[in-house]
Scaffold this motif. Structure first.
Motif, PDB file in Angstrom:
ATOM      1  N   GLN A  53      -7.708  -3.307 -10.049  1.00 40.79           N
ATOM      2  CA  GLN A  53      -6.583  -3.078 -10.970  1.00 40.79           C
ATOM      3  C   GLN A  53      -6.612  -4.080 -12.136  1.00 40.79           C
ATOM      4  OE1 GLN A  53      -4.438  -0.589 -10.431  1.00 40.79           O
ATOM      5  NE2 GLN A  53      -2.749  -0.996 -11.809  1.00 40.79           N
ATOM      6  N   ARG A  54      -6.991  -5.345 -11.828  1.00 47.49           N
ATOM      7  CA  ARG A  54      -6.957  -6.355 -12.902  1.00 47.49           C
ATOM      8  C   ARG A  54      -7.962  -6.041 -14.013  1.00 47.49           C
ATOM      9  NH1 ARG A  54     -11.517  -9.592 -11.691  1.00 47.49           N
ATOM     10  NH2 ARG A  54     -11.921  -9.426  -9.482  1.00 47.49           N
TER      11      ARG A  54
ATOM     12  N   GLU B 230      -6.131  -3.691 -16.237  1.00 47.45           N
ATOM     13  CA  GLU B 230      -5.117  -4.421 -17.011  1.00 47.45           C
ATOM     14  C   GLU B 230      -5.764  -5.204 -18.158  1.00 47.45           C
ATOM     15  OE1 GLU B 230      -1.802  -4.630 -16.601  1.00 47.45           O
ATOM     16  OE2 GLU B 230      -1.449  -3.729 -14.624  1.00 47.45           O
TER      17      GLU B 230
ATOM     18  N   LYS C  58       3.736   1.169 -17.810  1.00 50.94           N
ATOM     19  CA  LYS C  58       3.705  -0.027 -18.662  1.00 50.94           C
ATOM     20  C   LYS C  58       3.137   0.224 -20.057  1.00 50.94           C
ATOM     21  CE  LYS C  58       1.712  -3.333 -16.167  1.00 50.94           C
ATOM     22  NZ  LYS C  58       1.240  -4.552 -15.563  1.00 50.94           N
ATOM     23  N   TYR C  59       2.095   1.048 -20.103  1.00 50.55           N
ATOM     24  CA  TYR C  59       1.380   1.162 -21.389  1.00 50.55           C
ATOM     25  C   TYR C  59       1.469   2.562 -21.974  1.00 50.55           C
ATOM     26  CZ  TYR C  59      -0.634  -2.995 -19.318  1.00 50.55           C
ATOM     27  OH  TYR C  59      -0.789  -4.205 -18.718  1.00 50.55           O
TER      28      TYR C  59
ATOM     29  N   LEU D  37       0.288   1.638 -14.475  1.00 45.16           N
ATOM     30  CA  LEU D  37      -0.362   1.584 -15.801  1.00 45.16           C
ATOM     31  C   LEU D  37       0.324   2.540 -16.764  1.00 45.16           C
ATOM     32  CD1 LEU D  37      -4.094   1.618 -14.657  1.00 45.16           C
ATOM     33  CD2 LEU D  37      -2.931  -0.288 -15.771  1.00 45.16           C
TER      34      LEU D  37
ATOM     35  N   THR E 150       1.404  -5.920 -25.491  1.00 42.50           N
ATOM     36  CA  THR E 150       0.974  -4.629 -24.991  1.00 42.50           C
ATOM     37  C   THR E 150       2.148  -3.663 -24.879  1.00 42.50           C
ATOM     38  OG1 THR E 150       1.173  -5.533 -22.775  1.00 42.50           O
ATOM     39  CG2 THR E 150      -1.044  -5.451 -23.723  1.00 42.50           C
TER      40      THR E 150
END
Ligand code: ATP
Ligand code: MG
Length: 562
Positions: free
Chosen positions: A538-539, A542, A510-511, A507, A557
């Motif tokens: 986790q989803r 996300e 990615k973000y 996470l 994102t």
């Protein structure tokens, strides 16, 4: 109805018409002191003559009618029993003795410094009592205010009282302050008059007036006042030295706090009453309540403060925070014991500017600091402080800064740019007044002895003149990948049921989100899971992130949000 002609008829033989006319000239004492009012509705000698009601009540032996704004205030202690810094009382007695006649006196000092008590004792020394006129109880229309003030001053004088006007600064008019509006009336009043003013302010009295300054008590002096007040009421404090150090308040407030604590102790039911119990908690509660009341709706006490453990910040920022806290803890040692405040003309207050993008933890840290220092945090509501009325913003700020200086409070100016922004070139009268506010703030910060934290998203918009006066500046960085992973971890409590391993590193990679958005995403994910009646997966995280980005109108994102 009485007029001049009638008086001439009645007194014919004893006084000549000429003498009577002379007694009714504007400068003659009867008129000048307001014993007799000549109504201008008809020309003399037919104009109606009116005797002030105070005179009539005196003749009838009734108590004088002073009006709603004026209250008599006898002395409650002798001059030699007053509590003030040594020398302050002697200087005041000396100043009054040398005052021009009629005496026009301004007593300057902070709220609760004992200004009224001092004046009452001085008046008592001269065989008089005070008539205290509260300017905020007079009409709020400038013309009617002036008339009402003139009448109130005259009545107090005719009743044998020394008029004292207070809260002139809190009386607000469209374009002028109460002090401005009252200036001429105060100058024209023929008898002695006094006003109470804040420290340093030029009083609205004519040149040649007497100014008495009541300096704040030192810590040692405060301790002595607490001790006497407690002894008088047979109460005691577990940590009187601590209380004296924490609250930088005047004798008036100390006595009121002890009286309130004593009253609360007496009112306690017999089951809970313990005559031997210390009253530390009651004193703290009273003083906090008084502060909440004083700050009113200009500032709100923040009641959920974060802890050190909640913070996820790089080590250098943590070090700076420890230094900042140390500055408050060791203020007395450095400034008083080690003489640093004598060695350099610097304000003893602490003002810090936190800059950084949204959600990087600025407000959170302010709370941690307050908790660490055991102080109350007050978030200033700038929308309520800043007023379109001229002078009112300054007055609101004065109240806030004064309250913070009394101790035990930290002021938090979130989004401080609104107030501390660069001065503008004067184009309209609005700009001029905005600049007046900035000038006031600069001057107030120079003398500020409390603790204030300013936060902003863009340090560049703060006026450099403010920046120079700040004792501390801290930039909150946008969290890097490792910090972001730590933030994800920190925002999901252990009790929260999880389905499988959550990969925070992914996470974080990615973000690019700041702490604020990570917090939002965590909360959102928890609700998504609760709604599905499953543990957190986790989803969910996300999906929550995608919703956060979408909410900000971002389609992808990628890229950072802060
Ligand atoms: N460094 C951090 N450590 C831990 N939590 C953080 C951190 N930064 C932000 N957060 C989380 O984000 C929330 C919001 O942060 P905060 O209100 O302090 O941001 P801010 O910098 O004051 O933002 P703004 O400029 O929008 O006022 C905090 O309550 C906390 O949950
Ligand atoms: Mg904030």
């Amino acid at each position: 109805m009485v007029d001049e002609l009638l008086v001439q008829h009645v007194l014919a033989g004893r006084l000549s018409a000429y003498d009577i006319t002379a007694e009714l000239l504007p400068r003659a004492p009867l008129v000048r002191f307001g014993l007799v009012d000549i109504k201008p509705s008809r020309p003399r000698p037919f104009a109606a003559l009116e005797v002030d009601p105070v005179i009539l009540s005196r003749l009838r032996g009734e108590p004088p009618e002073l009006g709603a704004a004026c209250a008599p205030r006898p002395a409650d202690r002798d001059l030699d029993a007053l509590e003030a810094s040594p020398g302050a009382i002697a200087a005041a007695i000396d100043a009054v003795a040398r005052a021009a006649r009629p005496a026009r006196i301004a007593v300057r000092g902070r709220t609760g410094a004992g200004r009224r008590t001092l004046l009452a004792a001085l008046a008592d020394h001269a065989g008089r009592a005070l008539g205290v006129i509260d300017a905020t109880l007079l009409p709020r229309d400038a013309d009617r205010f002036v008339d009402a003030l003139r009448v109130a001053l005259r009545r107090a004088q005719l009743a044998g009282l020394v008029p004292v006007v207070h809260r002139l600064d809190a009386a607000i008019f469209d374009h002028r302050s109460g002090s401005d509006v009252a200036r001429d009336v105060l100058a024209a009043h023929p008898g002695p008059v006094a006003i109470l003013a804040p420290p340093g302010a030029p009083p609205p009295l004519p040149l040649g007036h007497t100014a008495i300054d009541l300096p704040p008590l030192t810590e040692t002096e405060r301790l002595a006042v607490w001790q006497r007040a407690l002894d008088d009421t047979h109460h005691w404090l577990r940590d009187s030295a601590g209380v004296a150090a924490r609250y930088r308040i005047g004798p008036g407030v100390i006595h009121r706090a002890v009286a309130a604590a004593a009253a609360a102790a007496t009112a306690a039911t017999t089951a809970t009453r313990d005559p031997a119990a210390p009253c530390d908690d009651r004193i703290d509660a009273f003083l906090r309540q008084a502060r909440d009341l004083r700050l009113g709706d200009h500032a709100r006490r923040v009641d959920r403060l974060a802890t050190w453990a909640d913070l996820v910040l790089p080590p250098d920022i943590m070090d700076s925070l420890r230094e900042l806290i140390g500055r408050v803890r060791h203020r007395r040692t450095v400034f008083e014991d080690w003489g640093m405040s004598r060695a350099m003309a610097t304000s003893r207050g602490l003002t810090a500017l936190f800059q950084g993008q949204p959600g990087t933890g600025k407000t959170l840290v302010a709370g941690v600091i307050a908790r660490e220092l055991g102080l109350d945090l007050y978030q200033v509501d700038l929308s309520k402080v800043m007023s379109k009325w001229i002078g009112e913003t300054e007055r609101n700020l004065a109240t806030i800064f004064d309250a913070a200086e009394d101790g035990q409070a930290i002021l938090l100016f979130d989004e401080a740019d609104a107030l501390f922004a660069k001065r503008t070139e004067v184009r309209s009268s609005n700009d001029r007044y905005a600049n007046l506010e900035v000038n006031y703030l600069l001057q107030r910060l120079d003398a500020f002895e409390g603790i204030a934290i300013l936060t902003t998203n863009s340090g560049g918009s703060i006026d450099p003149a403010f920046k120079r006066r700040l004792s501390f500046q801290l930039s909150f960085p946008f969290p890097d990948e490792d910090t972001r992973a730590e933030l994800w971890r920190a925002h999901l409590p252990r009790e929260l049921p999880r389905a499988g391993e959550l990969t925070f590193d992914a996470l974080a990679r990615k973000y690019q989100l700041s702490g604020g958005y990570i917090r939002n995403a965590c909360l959102r994910a928890a609700f998504l899971a609760a709604q599905e009646e499953t543990p957190l997966h986790q989803r969910h995280l996300e999906r929550a992130v995608a919703l956060e980005f979408a909410e900000l109108g971002k389609l992808s994102t990628a890229g950072s949000i802060a």
